[in-house]
Scaffold this active site. Sequence first.
Site, mmCIF file in Angstrom:
data_model
loop_
_atom_site.group_PDB
_atom_site.id
_atom_site.type_symbol
_atom_site.label_atom_id
_atom_site.label_comp_id
_atom_site.label_asym_id
_atom_site.label_seq_id
_atom_site.Cartn_x
_atom_site.Cartn_y
_atom_site.Cartn_z
ATOM 1 N N ARG A 173 -4.635 3.807 -4.929
ATOM 2 C CA ARG A 173 -4.569 2.090 -5.562
ATOM 3 C C ARG A 173 -4.090 2.257 -6.978
ATOM 4 N NH1 ARG A 173 -9.775 -0.106 -5.036
ATOM 5 N NH2 ARG A 173 -10.317 1.224 -2.866
ATOM 6 N N ARG A 230 -6.782 -4.927 -9.273
ATOM 7 C CA ARG A 230 -6.682 -5.648 -10.522
ATOM 8 C C ARG A 230 -6.574 -5.173 -11.958
ATOM 9 N NH1 ARG A 230 -12.514 -6.166 -7.562
ATOM 10 N NH2 ARG A 230 -12.336 -4.129 -6.972
ATOM 11 N N ARG A 243 -3.519 -12.452 -7.609
ATOM 12 C CA ARG A 243 -4.879 -12.283 -6.213
ATOM 13 C C ARG A 243 -5.519 -14.012 -6.703
ATOM 14 N NH1 ARG A 243 -8.665 -12.052 -4.164
ATOM 15 N NH2 ARG A 243 -10.315 -10.032 -4.522
ATOM 16 N N ASP A 291 -5.338 -2.362 3.475
ATOM 17 C CA ASP A 291 -6.901 -1.804 3.071
ATOM 18 C C ASP A 291 -7.334 -1.119 4.793
ATOM 19 O OD1 ASP A 291 -9.954 -1.898 0.817
ATOM 20 O OD2 ASP A 291 -10.420 -2.028 3.238
ATOM 21 N N TYR A 334 -18.478 2.725 7.253
ATOM 22 C CA TYR A 334 -19.469 1.593 6.355
ATOM 23 C C TYR A 334 -19.178 0.567 8.259
ATOM 24 C CZ TYR A 334 -16.388 2.167 1.900
ATOM 25 O OH TYR A 334 -15.672 2.961 0.986
HETATM 26 O O1 CP3 Z 1 -3.323 2.585 -2.889
HETATM 27 C C1 CP3 Z 1 -2.747 1.157 -3.163
HETATM 28 O O2 CP3 Z 1 -2.522 0.909 -3.769
HETATM 29 C C2 CP3 Z 1 -2.716 1.062 -1.627
HETATM 30 C C3 CP3 Z 1 -4.414 -0.318 -1.539
HETATM 31 C C4 CP3 Z 1 -5.333 -0.080 -1.275
HETATM 32 C C5 CP3 Z 1 -5.810 -0.597 -1.294
HETATM 33 N N1 CP3 Z 1 -7.697 -0.130 -0.453
HETATM 34 C C6 CP3 Z 1 -6.452 -2.317 -1.172
HETATM 35 C C7 CP3 Z 1 -7.738 -2.318 -2.210
HETATM 36 C C8 CP3 Z 1 -5.756 1.553 -0.497
HETATM 37 C C9 CP3 Z 1 -4.840 2.483 -0.043
HETATM 38 C C10 CP3 Z 1 -7.225 0.974 -0.394
HETATM 39 C C11 CP3 Z 1 -7.748 2.608 0.999
HETATM 40 C C12 CP3 Z 1 -9.282 2.024 0.938
HETATM 41 N N2 CP3 Z 1 -10.235 0.478 1.010
HETATM 42 C C13 CP3 Z 1 -10.058 3.243 0.544
HETATM 43 C C14 CP3 Z 1 -10.135 4.207 0.537
HETATM 44 C C15 CP3 Z 1 -9.919 4.879 -0.780
HETATM 45 C C16 CP3 Z 1 -10.876 5.442 -1.953
HETATM 46 O O3 CP3 Z 1 -10.206 4.207 -2.949
HETATM 47 O O4 CP3 Z 1 -11.426 5.708 -1.970
HETATM 48 C C17 CP3 Z 1 -11.492 2.511 0.572
HETATM 49 C C18 CP3 Z 1 -13.195 3.159 0.586
HETATM 50 C C19 CP3 Z 1 -11.860 1.406 0.351
HETATM 51 C C20 CP3 Z 1 -12.505 0.030 0.827
HETATM 52 C C21 CP3 Z 1 -12.525 -0.513 -0.148
HETATM 53 N N3 CP3 Z 1 -11.825 -2.239 -0.101
HETATM 54 C C22 CP3 Z 1 -13.241 -0.897 -0.933
HETATM 55 C C23 CP3 Z 1 -14.383 -0.283 -1.432
HETATM 56 C C24 CP3 Z 1 -13.094 -1.534 -1.401
HETATM 57 C C25 CP3 Z 1 -13.731 -1.912 -3.329
HETATM 58 C C26 CP3 Z 1 -14.645 -3.215 -3.384
HETATM 59 C C27 CP3 Z 1 -14.381 -3.739 -4.490
HETATM 60 O O5 CP3 Z 1 -14.678 -4.714 -5.107
HETATM 61 O O6 CP3 Z 1 -14.198 -2.796 -5.710
HETATM 62 C C28 CP3 Z 1 -11.674 -2.442 -1.138
HETATM 63 C C29 CP3 Z 1 -11.154 -3.386 -2.157
HETATM 64 C C30 CP3 Z 1 -9.877 -3.692 -2.340
HETATM 65 N N4 CP3 Z 1 -8.591 -2.665 -1.270
HETATM 66 C C31 CP3 Z 1 -9.145 -3.543 -3.572
HETATM 67 C C32 CP3 Z 1 -7.892 -3.511 -3.301
HETATM 68 C C33 CP3 Z 1 -6.954 -3.297 -4.890
HETATM 69 C C34 CP3 Z 1 -9.705 -4.505 -4.432
HETATM 70 C C35 CP3 Z 1 -9.036 -5.295 -4.986
HETATM 71 C C36 CP3 Z 1 -9.348 -6.635 -4.856
HETATM 72 O O7 CP3 Z 1 -10.765 -7.157 -3.910
HETATM 73 O O8 CP3 Z 1 -8.521 -7.625 -5.593
#
Ligand code: CP3
Length: 348
Positions: free
Chosen positions: A25, A29, A38, A74, A150
């Site tokens: 990640r 944000r 965003r 994602d 999920y």
């Molecule tokens: O690592 C990176 O920089 C690459 C991008 C990346 C994202 N998601 C972008 C993202 C990666 C590798 C992921 C993987 C991901 N997504 C996982 C596995 C990794 C982990 O952290 O366990 C999981 C479980 C997800 C599912 C997911 N997507 C969740 C739980 C969330 C959070 C929701 C929230 O509101 O916080 C997301 C959204 C997400 N994916 C964001 C980002 C940067 C949040 C930012 C946004 O909304 O702009």
Amino acid sequence: MEMNDRFLRACRREPVDVTPVWFMRQAGRYMAEYRLIREKYSLIEICQHPEIAAEVTMQPVRALGVDAAILFADILLPVIPLGLGLGFSKGEGPVIGSPVRTLEDVRAMKPFDAESDLGYVMDAIRILRGTLGDVPLIGFCGAPFTVASYIIEGGSSREFLKTKMMMYSAPEVFHALMEKLSVVLSDYLVAQIRAGAQAVQVFDSWVGALSPSDYETFVLPYSQNVLQAAKNENVPVIHFGTNTTTLLPLMKRASGDVIGLDWRIPLDDGWKIIGHDRAVQGNLDPVTLFAPLSEIKARVHDVLRRAEGRPGHIFNLGHGILQHTPVDNVKAVVDMVHEYSAEKVEAR
Ligand code: CP3
């Protein structure tokens, strides 16, 4: 241009000049540049516009000087072409429109072809291979269990009640879903590699909710299918999960050139369990990045000391960067890792 190959070399357990470092990640944000984008685009819109996804992927590479880029996407994107509906709600995270609960639901999932259904991801990879220069690109997908959780729960979960109830009371439905997902995710990962990803990571973020025996029965064969499909493409494969202390031997058996460790186990203890015939990635607690620099430094050095300069350590956090993390501290960690390991190499 000369390749910065220390990340790829460490995946193969070859000697490196300094310990490679990147962060799960690392785009997101906590970075002002990301927040700016965003304001105009949703997360899904960023992913679906390859030039924007490529730009966001580059942001931490430029700002931090990390040794690898991770594609901005994602783990839940495949849910869209599977016809299940995907949204992200403020505060609650991912929302699946039509959760899968029955065998009919599994059968109703649409056929999947990565290159046509998620072509925008592959396009972002092709753009990045042109713009990244000397920094290697990591592709990724979710592991079948974490994606299934999920899809079954309909979103994020703490207890995984519906997921485990499916396992325990309708195992044929759970196995059918995992079988379908392992085919989909293998296809997706292979397509990313063929588009140019130089390594891949499989995120089984929530698998630590399971006992070893449930992991072995319900997860291992399906994760193995996905990891092996990637391995057959001859790129390094990273197998990551959290809360996995008791699962590490089984995760190793499932496969992975590199096994990701979270912070709950000291790196040396984790590496011993996995065996030194595999590389490891990790494992600083992400919350450390909010601490004073002196404390961060002590903890970074502790992780590096436990790696003992052995070939096959990739420095990372034990899980993803948290939202309000100070960027300067993340940058400082990159420098600390490079400086500390350079001194050790010189001293040898
Ligand atoms: O690592 C990176 O920089 C690459 C991008 C990346 C994202 N998601 C972008 C993202 C990666 C590798 C992921 C993987 C991901 N997504 C996982 C596995 C990794 C982990 O952290 O366990 C999981 C479980 C997800 C599912 C997911 N997507 C969740 C739980 C969330 C959070 C929701 C929230 O509101 O916080 C997301 C959204 C997400 N994916 C964001 C980002 C940067 C949040 C930012 C946004 O909304 O702009």
